[in-house]
Design a protein around this motif. Structure first.
Motif, PDB file in Angstrom:
ATOM      1  N   GLN A   6      -2.206  31.426 119.218  1.00 27.88           N
ATOM      2  CA  GLN A   6      -3.383  31.460 118.351  1.00 27.88           C
ATOM      3  C   GLN A   6      -3.066  32.303 117.118  1.00 27.88           C
ATOM      4  O   GLN A   6      -2.167  33.152 117.159  1.00 27.88           O
ATOM      5  CB  GLN A   6      -4.566  32.153 119.049  1.00 27.88           C
ATOM      6  N   PRO A   7      -3.844  32.100 116.040  1.00 30.03           N
ATOM      7  CA  PRO A   7      -3.678  33.011 114.898  1.00 30.03           C
ATOM      8  C   PRO A   7      -4.081  34.422 115.323  1.00 30.03           C
ATOM      9  O   PRO A   7      -5.007  34.605 116.111  1.00 30.03           O
ATOM     10  CB  PRO A   7      -4.638  32.441 113.839  1.00 30.03           C
ATOM     11  N   ILE A   8      -3.382  35.406 114.819  1.00 32.46           N
ATOM     12  CA  ILE A   8      -3.658  36.778 115.213  1.00 32.46           C
ATOM     13  C   ILE A   8      -5.013  37.246 114.699  1.00 32.46           C
ATOM     14  O   ILE A   8      -5.744  37.957 115.383  1.00 32.46           O
ATOM     15  CB  ILE A   8      -2.549  37.704 114.702  1.00 32.46           C
ATOM     16  N   SER A   9      -5.357  36.820 113.498  1.00 25.97           N
ATOM     17  CA  SER A   9      -6.637  37.253 112.933  1.00 25.97           C
ATOM     18  C   SER A   9      -7.193  36.187 111.996  1.00 25.97           C
ATOM     19  O   SER A   9      -6.457  35.342 111.486  1.00 25.97           O
ATOM     20  CB  SER A   9      -6.471  38.574 112.165  1.00 25.97           C
ATOM     21  N   MET A  10      -8.517  36.241 111.815  1.00 25.30           N
ATOM     22  CA  MET A  10      -9.214  35.353 110.891  1.00 25.30           C
ATOM     23  C   MET A  10     -10.395  36.109 110.301  1.00 25.30           C
ATOM     24  O   MET A  10     -11.001  36.965 110.968  1.00 25.30           O
ATOM     25  CB  MET A  10      -9.727  34.097 111.605  1.00 25.30           C
ATOM     26  N   ASP A  11     -10.719  35.779 109.069  1.00 21.77           N
ATOM     27  CA  ASP A  11     -11.884  36.365 108.410  1.00 21.77           C
ATOM     28  C   ASP A  11     -12.815  35.260 107.965  1.00 21.77           C
ATOM     29  O   ASP A  11     -12.367  34.168 107.598  1.00 21.77           O
ATOM     30  CB  ASP A  11     -11.460  37.177 107.166  1.00 21.77           C
ATOM     31  N   SER A  12     -14.106  35.529 108.000  1.00 19.81           N
ATOM     32  CA  SER A  12     -15.072  34.570 107.490  1.00 19.81           C
ATOM     33  C   SER A  12     -16.338  35.310 107.082  1.00 19.81           C
ATOM     34  O   SER A  12     -16.395  36.549 107.172  1.00 19.81           O
ATOM     35  CB  SER A  12     -15.384  33.507 108.550  1.00 19.81           C
ATOM     36  N   TYR A  13     -17.328  34.549 106.642  1.00 18.11           N
ATOM     37  CA  TYR A  13     -18.574  35.151 106.179  1.00 18.11           C
ATOM     38  C   TYR A  13     -19.746  34.644 106.993  1.00 18.11           C
ATOM     39  O   TYR A  13     -19.699  33.546 107.574  1.00 18.11           O
ATOM     40  CB  TYR A  13     -18.789  34.834 104.691  1.00 18.11           C
ATOM     41  N   GLU A  14     -20.776  35.424 107.001  1.00 19.70           N
ATOM     42  CA  GLU A  14     -21.989  35.025 107.713  1.00 19.70           C
ATOM     43  C   GLU A  14     -22.457  33.650 107.268  1.00 19.70           C
ATOM     44  O   GLU A  14     -22.407  33.314 106.083  1.00 19.70           O
ATOM     45  CB  GLU A  14     -23.109  36.037 107.440  1.00 19.70           C
ATOM     46  N   GLY A  15     -22.911  32.856 108.221  1.00 24.96           N
ATOM     47  CA  GLY A  15     -23.449  31.542 107.921  1.00 24.96           C
ATOM     48  C   GLY A  15     -22.418  30.435 107.876  1.00 24.96           C
ATOM     49  O   GLY A  15     -22.782  29.252 107.845  1.00 24.96           O
ATOM     50  N   GLN A  16     -21.140  30.790 107.871  1.00 26.75           N
ATOM     51  CA  GLN A  16     -20.073  29.791 107.819  1.00 26.75           C
ATOM     52  C   GLN A  16     -19.758  29.260 109.211  1.00 26.75           C
ATOM     53  O   GLN A  16     -20.068  29.893 110.216  1.00 26.75           O
ATOM     54  CB  GLN A  16     -18.809  30.390 107.205  1.00 26.75           C
ATOM     55  N   GLU A  17     -19.124  28.108 109.240  1.00 23.45           N
ATOM     56  CA  GLU A  17     -18.582  27.568 110.489  1.00 23.45           C
ATOM     57  C   GLU A  17     -17.142  28.064 110.607  1.00 23.45           C
ATOM     58  O   GLU A  17     -16.369  28.003 109.656  1.00 23.45           O
ATOM     59  CB  GLU A  17     -18.608  26.046 110.483  1.00 23.45           C
ATOM     60  N   VAL A  18     -16.790  28.548 111.784  1.00 21.49           N
ATOM     61  CA  VAL A  18     -15.444  29.059 112.017  1.00 21.49           C
ATOM     62  C   VAL A  18     -14.756  28.217 113.072  1.00 21.49           C
ATOM     63  O   VAL A  18     -15.327  27.945 114.141  1.00 21.49           O
ATOM     64  CB  VAL A  18     -15.477  30.535 112.471  1.00 21.49           C
ATOM     65  N   ASN A  19     -13.546  27.799 112.762  1.00 16.12           N
ATOM     66  CA  ASN A  19     -12.747  27.017 113.705  1.00 16.12           C
ATOM     67  C   ASN A  19     -11.475  27.779 114.037  1.00 16.12           C
ATOM     68  O   ASN A  19     -10.702  28.126 113.146  1.00 16.12           O
ATOM     69  CB  ASN A  19     -12.398  25.653 113.108  1.00 16.12           C
TER      70      ASN A  19
END
Lengths: 112, 116
Positions: A6-19
């Protein structure tokens, strides 16, 4: 035992869809794919489990292609509280000898 | 969903003493229970697998005389850290898997052990 990547880390923002995608090239015929969420100083929490195609529950969806060599956990409209480590695990159910080995997991950070 | 509890949630002990951690499946019978330890910022490391009524199977590098595991019933497993030392300080997590319909592995909340 199928190894997962798996990827070690991911960043995203509130309200977004994360895969979050997990690779498990050596998955066996009787292996299921399970995703867990872990917050600091807590035990892992079951999110979703599947064998093939698509599984959806109240918190996530799990997409598994026909060859089952990978899977994608989809979190719709994430919030700050979804910041956690997510583990993809592969193991055989209905087998008393089966054990689940944890990989490194993906550290997901959600920003406002 | 299935619930697994652990007791105590945290424990502080002196070096050389033994500490027992309990893991219980509250609403299902667990044929198999697992014990993990986790260091800060690291993933869970499987220590041993225990089946009710039989001896635990330890992972390579885990001392069975150091970490005693008992799985006396379908709802209770215990991990005893014998003669604990500061390097045994860690987060210990158990999990349980049901006998038939509930084959998914469910985890306890973990036990924080600090050895002084």
């Amino acid at each position: 035992l199928a190894k997962t990547t798996q990827p070690i880390s991911m960043d995203s923002y509130e309200g977004q869809e994360v895969n979050i995608t997990c690779s498990h090239n050596n998955i066996a015929t009787n292996d299921y794919i399970t995703w867990y969420q872990q917050f600091p100083s807590q035990g892992p929490r079951f999110i979703i489990q599947g064998y093939k195609t698509k599984v959806t529950n109240e918190v996530a969806s799990l997409f598994i292609p026909a060859d089952r060599k990978s899977s994608t956990l989809s979190l719709p409209r994430v919030s700050l509280s979804d910041t956690a480590v997510y583990y993809c695990l592969v193991g055989a159910l209905y087998s008393s000898a089966s054990k689940i080995i944890f990989g490194s997991g993906t550290r997901l950070s959600i920003r406002p | 969903g299935a619930v697994v509890s652990q007791h105590p949630s945290r424990v502080i002990c002196k070096s050389g003493t033994s500490v027992k951690i309990e893991c219980r499946s509250l609403d299902f019978q667990a044929t198999t229970m697992f014990w993990y330890r986790q260091f800060p910022k690291k993933s869970l490391m499987l220590m041993a697998t225990s089946n009710e009524g039989s001896k635990a199977t330890y992972e390579q590098g885990v001392e069975k005389d150091k970490f005693l595991i008992n799985h006396a019933s379908l709802t209770l497993s215990t991990l005893t850290v014998t003669s604990a030392h500061p390097e045994d300080s860690s987060f210990y997590i158990c999990s349980a898997r049901g006998t038939s319909a509930q084959e998914t592995q469910y985890f306890g909340p973990g036990t924080r052990l600090l050895v002084l």
